[in-house]
Design a protein around this motif. Structure first.
Motif, mmCIF file in Angstrom:
data_model
loop_
_atom_site.group_PDB
_atom_site.id
_atom_site.type_symbol
_atom_site.label_atom_id
_atom_site.label_comp_id
_atom_site.label_asym_id
_atom_site.label_seq_id
_atom_site.Cartn_x
_atom_site.Cartn_y
_atom_site.Cartn_z
ATOM 1 N N ILE A 404 0.848 -1.192 0.000
ATOM 2 C CA ILE A 404 0.000 0.000 0.000
ATOM 3 C C ILE A 404 0.883 1.241 0.000
ATOM 4 O O ILE A 404 1.826 1.348 0.781
ATOM 5 C CB ILE A 404 -0.931 -0.009 1.231
ATOM 6 N N ASP A 405 0.563 2.175 -0.910
ATOM 7 C CA ASP A 405 1.340 3.412 -0.990
ATOM 8 C C ASP A 405 0.619 4.622 -0.420
ATOM 9 O O ASP A 405 1.258 5.603 -0.041
ATOM 10 C CB ASP A 405 1.684 3.714 -2.459
ATOM 11 N N SER A 406 -0.726 4.603 -0.423
ATOM 12 C CA SER A 406 -1.419 5.785 0.102
ATOM 13 C C SER A 406 -2.723 5.397 0.768
ATOM 14 O O SER A 406 -3.407 4.465 0.341
ATOM 15 C CB SER A 406 -1.689 6.804 -1.020
ATOM 16 N N ILE A 407 -3.017 6.113 1.856
ATOM 17 C CA ILE A 407 -4.290 5.972 2.569
ATOM 18 C C ILE A 407 -4.729 7.382 2.937
ATOM 19 O O ILE A 407 -3.952 8.144 3.502
ATOM 20 C CB ILE A 407 -4.114 5.144 3.861
ATOM 21 N N LEU A 408 -5.966 7.728 2.619
ATOM 22 C CA LEU A 408 -6.427 9.068 2.955
ATOM 23 C C LEU A 408 -7.697 8.993 3.794
ATOM 24 O O LEU A 408 -7.680 9.266 4.988
ATOM 25 C CB LEU A 408 -6.661 9.873 1.674
ATOM 26 N N CYS A 409 -8.794 8.588 3.179
ATOM 27 C CA CYS A 409 -10.063 8.504 3.886
ATOM 28 C C CYS A 409 -10.960 7.560 3.095
ATOM 29 O O CYS A 409 -10.583 7.106 2.015
ATOM 30 C CB CYS A 409 -10.712 9.880 4.014
ATOM 31 N N MET A 410 -12.155 7.286 3.615
ATOM 32 C CA MET A 410 -13.047 6.309 2.988
ATOM 33 C C MET A 410 -13.304 6.654 1.512
ATOM 34 O O MET A 410 -13.762 7.748 1.193
ATOM 35 C CB MET A 410 -14.377 6.263 3.734
ATOM 36 N N GLY A 411 -13.031 5.715 0.627
ATOM 37 C CA GLY A 411 -13.324 5.878 -0.799
ATOM 38 C C GLY A 411 -12.225 6.541 -1.596
ATOM 39 O O GLY A 411 -12.268 6.563 -2.827
ATOM 40 N N ALA A 412 -11.211 7.078 -0.935
ATOM 41 C CA ALA A 412 -10.199 7.871 -1.637
ATOM 42 C C ALA A 412 -9.292 7.033 -2.525
ATOM 43 O O ALA A 412 -8.632 7.581 -3.407
ATOM 44 C CB ALA A 412 -9.360 8.659 -0.634
ATOM 45 N N SER A 413 -9.260 5.702 -2.313
ATOM 46 C CA SER A 413 -8.405 4.880 -3.176
ATOM 47 C C SER A 413 -8.765 5.095 -4.637
ATOM 48 O O SER A 413 -7.891 5.162 -5.498
ATOM 49 C CB SER A 413 -8.569 3.399 -2.822
ATOM 50 N N VAL A 414 -10.067 5.222 -4.923
ATOM 51 C CA VAL A 414 -10.518 5.296 -6.313
ATOM 52 C C VAL A 414 -10.192 6.669 -6.905
ATOM 53 O O VAL A 414 -9.602 6.768 -7.987
ATOM 54 C CB VAL A 414 -12.034 5.012 -6.406
ATOM 55 N N SER A 415 -10.557 7.724 -6.177
ATOM 56 C CA SER A 415 -10.289 9.061 -6.724
ATOM 57 C C SER A 415 -8.798 9.354 -6.771
ATOM 58 O O SER A 415 -8.317 10.028 -7.681
ATOM 59 C CB SER A 415 -11.026 10.135 -5.923
ATOM 60 N N MET A 416 -8.033 8.827 -5.799
ATOM 61 C CA MET A 416 -6.586 9.046 -5.845
ATOM 62 C C MET A 416 -5.945 8.232 -6.962
ATOM 63 O O MET A 416 -4.942 8.668 -7.551
ATOM 64 C CB MET A 416 -5.959 8.720 -4.488
#
Lengths: 616, 173
Positions: A404-416
C-alpha cells in the motif's frame, strides 16, 4: 421517581440502553471504532424485548444521519451514530440540519478517539458542534454516557435542534457498574410529517437567512440554559482559592484522580456541555482564584471560548496538545502552575531487561485472504512500476507487506487512483478497496473515472462484511440482488471476476490476465476487478473457504531469506532459536496459502497429521 | 479496597474476556470499578493491554507505577507493560522462559506447552492464567467462587470447561 437497578456494562452498551430508555424510535449510522457497538447493542435489545425500533446500518454516515434526521422532522425520536471521521462525511447534512431543526428529539453520537487508537485523525467533534452551532454533551464515564444519552434526546426535543453526544474511546470502551432504569417501558412516538415548506425546504437567501437568525437566538437561549441548569449550581457551591480547574469529559475523570493521588485540594467544575458556553458568567467567577486550568481533550475548545489572562491550558503550553489524556499531563500542569511541588509519581525507572521487547503491531489475521491477494498483486504489478493507493478497512494492514502506498479517507483509493494516473502515467496504478468502503463512498469516484476515462486498475476485495469494526453486514450480504458487478456494469464497463484461491498460483495467474487485459492497446479507462473472498473471523462463511491445510517448515530447506516475514507477513511465521522459520501451531489457520510460491526454497510443506485433524 | 490490574496479550488471545470476567466479579459484589478495553484496529493480532481498576476510581486508565498485578498471556506483552506496576506488585505470566530478575513477585507458567501437550485447548489459555493468578497472588481481590460465578454469567456454554481449566491451573501452580 423511576426504579433503578445496577448492571455491569461497557460504555457503548450503556449508551444503547440510554437510547432505548429515552424511547428512541429510529437509530441509523455507520460502524467505526470506537462507536460501533452502540447500534449493534440496540439491535440486540430490540430483538430481546421485541421493541418497535428501527435499528439498521446505513451505507455511510451521511445517509445514516439523513435517515435519522428525517425521522426527527416527522416527530420520531432518533439517533445517528458514527465515529469522529464519519462525522466529516455526515457534516454536509449536519450543517443545514442545525438551521432547520427538528420536532422529535435527535441525538447525534460522534465518538472521538484521542490517542489515534483506531483512527486516522485526532479531530475533536465538539469543535464540529460549535461549527454547526448545536449543543454538545461530553460524558466522563459510562454512567455519564447513559444519563447524557437520555438527557440529550430530551434537550434536542426541547430546543428543536440536533444535540451531539461526544463520548471518547475511554468512555465507549470503558466498563463499570451502571445505575439505570430497572424496567424498560418503551413508548413509541407517533411519526407524522407536517408539511411546512418554509421550514423543511427553506432556500437561500431569505429563508435560510431567517433560519440563521433563529440559530443565533437559539444558541443564546441554550447558553443561558447551560448556565442555569449545569454551571451556576456548581460554581455557587465552590469555595474559591488558589486554583480552579474546569474539566470536560474524561478530563474531569482524570483530574479527580490526579488530585487525590497528589493530595491536592482545588475547586473542580465539570463542564458537561462544552458548547455553547456562557463565557461571561463563567469568567466573572475567575475573580475568586489566582489561576484557572482547563483540562479537556483533544482540542482547546473550552479554553478558546474562555480566553482570559488567568486561564491556562493547551494554548499556554501548560497541558499536552496532542495524544491521549494521562494523569501525568495533569501533574505536570500543576507543577507548572506552582500548585504541586512534589515529584512526578507517575515516572518509573526504566527496566533494563537486557534486551528490547520486539514490537507487535496489528496485522492481517492468519488465514486472511487479503494477504494472498496483495501478494499476488505485488508479484504481477512490480513495485517499481506501480502505485498502490488503498483505503480504510482491515486491508489497510497490508501496509506491512509493502502493498500500500497511500491511505487518505473512505473511498479515496478510487479518486486518488484517478489523480495518480493523470500525474504519473508512466506507472500502473493498482488501487484496492473493500466492498463496505466501495458502497460507502467508492461509487461516485469510480463513476467519475469512467466519465473522465482515467486509466487504472481497481480491485474490489469483496468479503461481504465490514470486518475491522466487528463484522457488520454490507448491503449485498442481506439483499442478494445488490451486486457489485452490476453496479460496475451499469457504468458501462466490464467487471472482471475472480474468486480467492488458497492456491497462490491461481491468484497470480488471474492477476497476470488482468495485466495483459489492461495493457491491450484498445483498453481505455478504469479496469475493475471484484475478488470474491471471505473474512476468517466470519463464522457463518469461513468454513466454506478454509481448506484446513496446515503448514510446517522443513528446516533443511529454510535459508532464512526473510521473504515470508517481509512480503507475505503471516503472523505464525517467525524465526526460532536456530535461525529457521517456525510456524506457531496455535496461530496457523490452515488456509494453505503459503504452501506454494511464497517460499523461494519451498520450505513450507503440508503438516499432514494436523491437516487431517490430528495433533501436530 | 483499591486494586489495579493490567491484562496484557495480543489480539485474539481473549484479553478482553478476562476484563469482562473481573468486571463481573466486582459488579456482583457491588464494588465500584472501571475497566478499559481495546477494540477495532488495535485488536488485530497486535499488542493489547487492558486495565481494570477495582475500588474508588474515576478514570479507567492505569498510569505508570500504579498497578498491583499484571496477568500476561504472552511473555513479551507482559515484559512490555512492566512500567505500569508498582513496587512489590505481582506478575503472573504465560512464558516459555524465565524472566530476568525483577523487583516483583513473579509467577510464570508455560501455558503454550500445556496446550500443545493437549492438557487444555489454547482458547482456554486466558482461563488458565486466571487460575495461576488465583493460586499465586496473595492479595488477589476475588475468590475462586466469585470467578466461577462470573464465568457462568459471561458464557454459560463454555463455563464448565473454563472453570475446569481454572481449577487445573490452581492445582498446578
Amino acid at each position: 421517581m423511576k426504579q433503578t437497578k445496577k448492571q455491569t456494562l461497557m460504555g457503548n452498551d450503556a449508551i444503547a440502553w440510554g437510547i432505548v430508555h429515552a424511547n428512541v424510535d429510529m437509530i441509523s449510522g455507520y460502524p467505526g471504532t470506537p462507536s460501533s457497538e452502540i447500534l449493534g447493542m440496540v439491535q440486540k435489545i430490540k430483538h430481546q424485548l421485541d421493541l418497535p425500533i428501527y435499528a439498521e446500518w446505513a451505507t455511510n454516515e451521511k445517509v445514516g444521519f439523513e435517515v435519522a434526521y428525517a425521522g426527527a422532522i416527522a416527530g420520531k425520536r432518533t439517533v445517528a451514530t458514527m465515529k469522529q471521521v464519519g462525522l466529516n462525511v455526515a457534516s454536509d447534512a449536519l450543517m443545514s440540519a442545525s438551521y432547520i431543526g427538528n420536532l422529535g428529539g435527535m441525538l447525534l453520537i460522534a465518538a472521538d478517539d484521542p490517542g489515534f487508537h483506531s483512527s486516522q485523525t485526532e479531530q475533536d467533534s465538539r469543535v464540529f458542534a460549535k461549527f454547526a452551532r448545536i449543543p454538545v454533551l461530553d460524558p466522563a464515564t459510562p454512567q455519564d454516557a447513559y444519563d447524557m444519552t437520555k438527557y440529550g434526546v430530551e434537550l434536542s426535543e426541547r430546543f428543536q435542534v440536533p444535540v451531539m453526544l461526544r463520548p471518547v474511546m475511554r468512555v465507549d470502551h470503558a466498563r463499570e457498574i451502571i445505575e439505570m432504569d430497572a424496567e424498560t417501558h418503551f413508548i413509541p412516538n407517533a411519526g407524522e410529517f407536517q408539511r411546512d415548506i418554509g421550514r423543511w425546504a427553506g432556500v437561500p437567501r431569505a429563508g435560510r437567512l431567517q433560519q440563521g437568525y433563529d440559530v443565533l437566538d437559539r444558541i443564546e437561549t441554550i447558553k443561558a440554559y447551560n448556565w442555569e441548569h449545569h454551571l451556576q449550581p456548581k460554581f455557587d457551591a465552590l469555595k474559591g482559592g488558589k486554583l480552579l480547574i474546569l474539566a470536560g469529559g474524561t478530563g474531569y475523570a482524570f483530574t479527580l484522580e490526579t488530585l487525590a493521588d497528589l493530595g491536592i485540594e482545588a475547586d473542580v467544575v465539570k463542564i458537561e456541555m462544552p458548547y455553547p458556553l456562557p463565557a461571561e458568567e463563567i469568567k466573572a467567577r475567575f475573580d475568586a482564584y489566582e489561576k484557572v486550568l482547563v483540562v479537556e481533550e483533544p482540542y482547546p475548545l473550552i479554553e478558546e471560548d474562555l480566553a482570559h489572562p488567568k486561564l491556562y491550558g493547551k494554548k499556554t503550553g501548560t497541558m499536552h496538545k496532542i495524544d491521549e489524556m494521562k494523569k501525568e499531563h495533569i501533574l505536570m500542569a500543576l507543577q507548572k502552575l506552582g500548585v504541586y511541588e512534589g515529584t512526578n509519581i507517575y515516572e518509573v525507572p526504566k527496566f533494563d531487561l537486557g534486551f528490547d521487547v520486539p514490537d507487535r503491531p496489528p496485522a492481517l489475521c492468519p488465514g486472511c485472504p487479503h494477504r494472498d491477494i496483495y501478494y499476488a498483486i505485488m508479484k504481477v504489478f512490480k513495485k517499481k512500476k506501480s502505485i498502490y493507493p488503498s483505503d480504510i478497512g482491515c486491508y489497510t494492514l497490508a501496509l506491512s507487506q509493502g502493498a500500500i502506498d497511500s491511505i487518505l479517507c473512505m473511498g479515496a483509493s478510487v479518486s486518488m487512483a484517478s489523480g495518480f494516473s493523470i500525474a504519473d502515467p508512466s506507472k500502473t496504478v493498482v488501487a484496492t478497496i473493500g466492498d463496505g468502503t466501495f458502497f460507502h463512498s467508492g461509487i461516485p469516484p469510480l463513476l467519475n473515472a469512467v466519465y473522465q476515462n482515467h486509466r487504472f486498475i481497481l480491485i474490489i476485495l469483496d468479503n461481504s462484511t465490514i470486518a475491522m469494526t466487528g463484522r457488520q453486514g454490507t448491503p449485498e450480504r442481506f439483499h442478494q440482488n445488490i451486486d457489485i458487478a452490476k453496479i460496475v456494469e451499469g457504468m458501462g464497463i466490464k467487471c472482471y471476476e475472480h474468486t480467492y484461491s488458497h492456491e497462490m498460483q491461481e491468484n497470480i495467474d488471474f492477476m497476470k490476465t488482468i495485466k495483459s487485459e489492461f495493457e491491450k492497446p484498445d483498453h481505455q479507462g478504469p479496469l475493475v476487478v471484484r475478488v470474491r473472498q471471505f473474512c476468517i473471523l466470519d463464522n457463518e462463511r469461513k468454513d466454506d473457504w478454509i481448506p484446513n491445510l496446515f503448514a510446517e517448515v522443513d528446516p533443511d530447506k529454510c535459508v532464512a531469506c526473510d521473504s515470508c516475514t517481509t512480503v507475505y507477513k503471516c503472523p505464525p511465521m517467525a524465526y526460532n532459536a536456530e535461525g529457521k522459520i517456525e510456524i506457531d501451531p496455535f496461530l496457523c489457520a490452515g488456509c494453505g496459502g503459503c504452501l506454494d510460491v511464497v517460499c523461494p526454497t519451498d520450505a513450507f510443506q503440508l503438516d499432514a497429521i494436523k491437516s487431517k485433524g490430528g495433533a501436530s | 479496597m483499591r486494586y489495579q490490574i493490567v491484562i496484557a496479550g495480543f489480539g485474539g488471545q481473549g484479553v478482553v474476556f478476562l476484563v469482562k470476567v473481573l468486571a463481573l466479579c466486582a459488579g456482583n459484589r457491588d464494588i465500584p470499578f472501571l475497566g478499559t478495553e481495546n477494540h477495532g484496529m488495535s485488536q488485530r493480532g497486535g499488542a493489547v493491554s487492558c486495565d481494570i481498576k477495582v475500588g474508588e476510581f474515576t478514570n479507567p486508565v492505569i498510569d505508570n507505577g500504579q498497578a498491583d498485578l499484571i496477568i500476561g498471556l504472552d511473555p513479551n506483552e507482559t515484559l512490555r507493560n512492566l512500567h505500569l506496576l508498582k513496587k512489590d506488585a505481582y506478575v503472573v505470566s504465560n512464558s516459555d522462559r524465565p524472566f530476568p530478575e525483577l523487583p516483583f513477585h513473579v509467577a510464570l507458567s508455560d501455558g503454550n506447552a500445556k496446550a500443545l501437550a493437549g492438557e487444555f485447548p489454547i482458547q482456554g489459555l486466558n482461563a488458565y492464567m486466571l487460575g495461576v493468578a488465583l493460586a499465586s497472588v496473595d492479595n488477589f481481590p476475588f475468590s475462586v467462587e466469585e470467578v466461577e460465578t462470573a464465568l457462568r454469567q459471561i458464557n454459560a456454554k463454555v463455563a464448565d470447561q473454563n472453570i475446569a481449566i481454572v481449577h487445573q491451573a490452581m492445582r498446578e501452580n
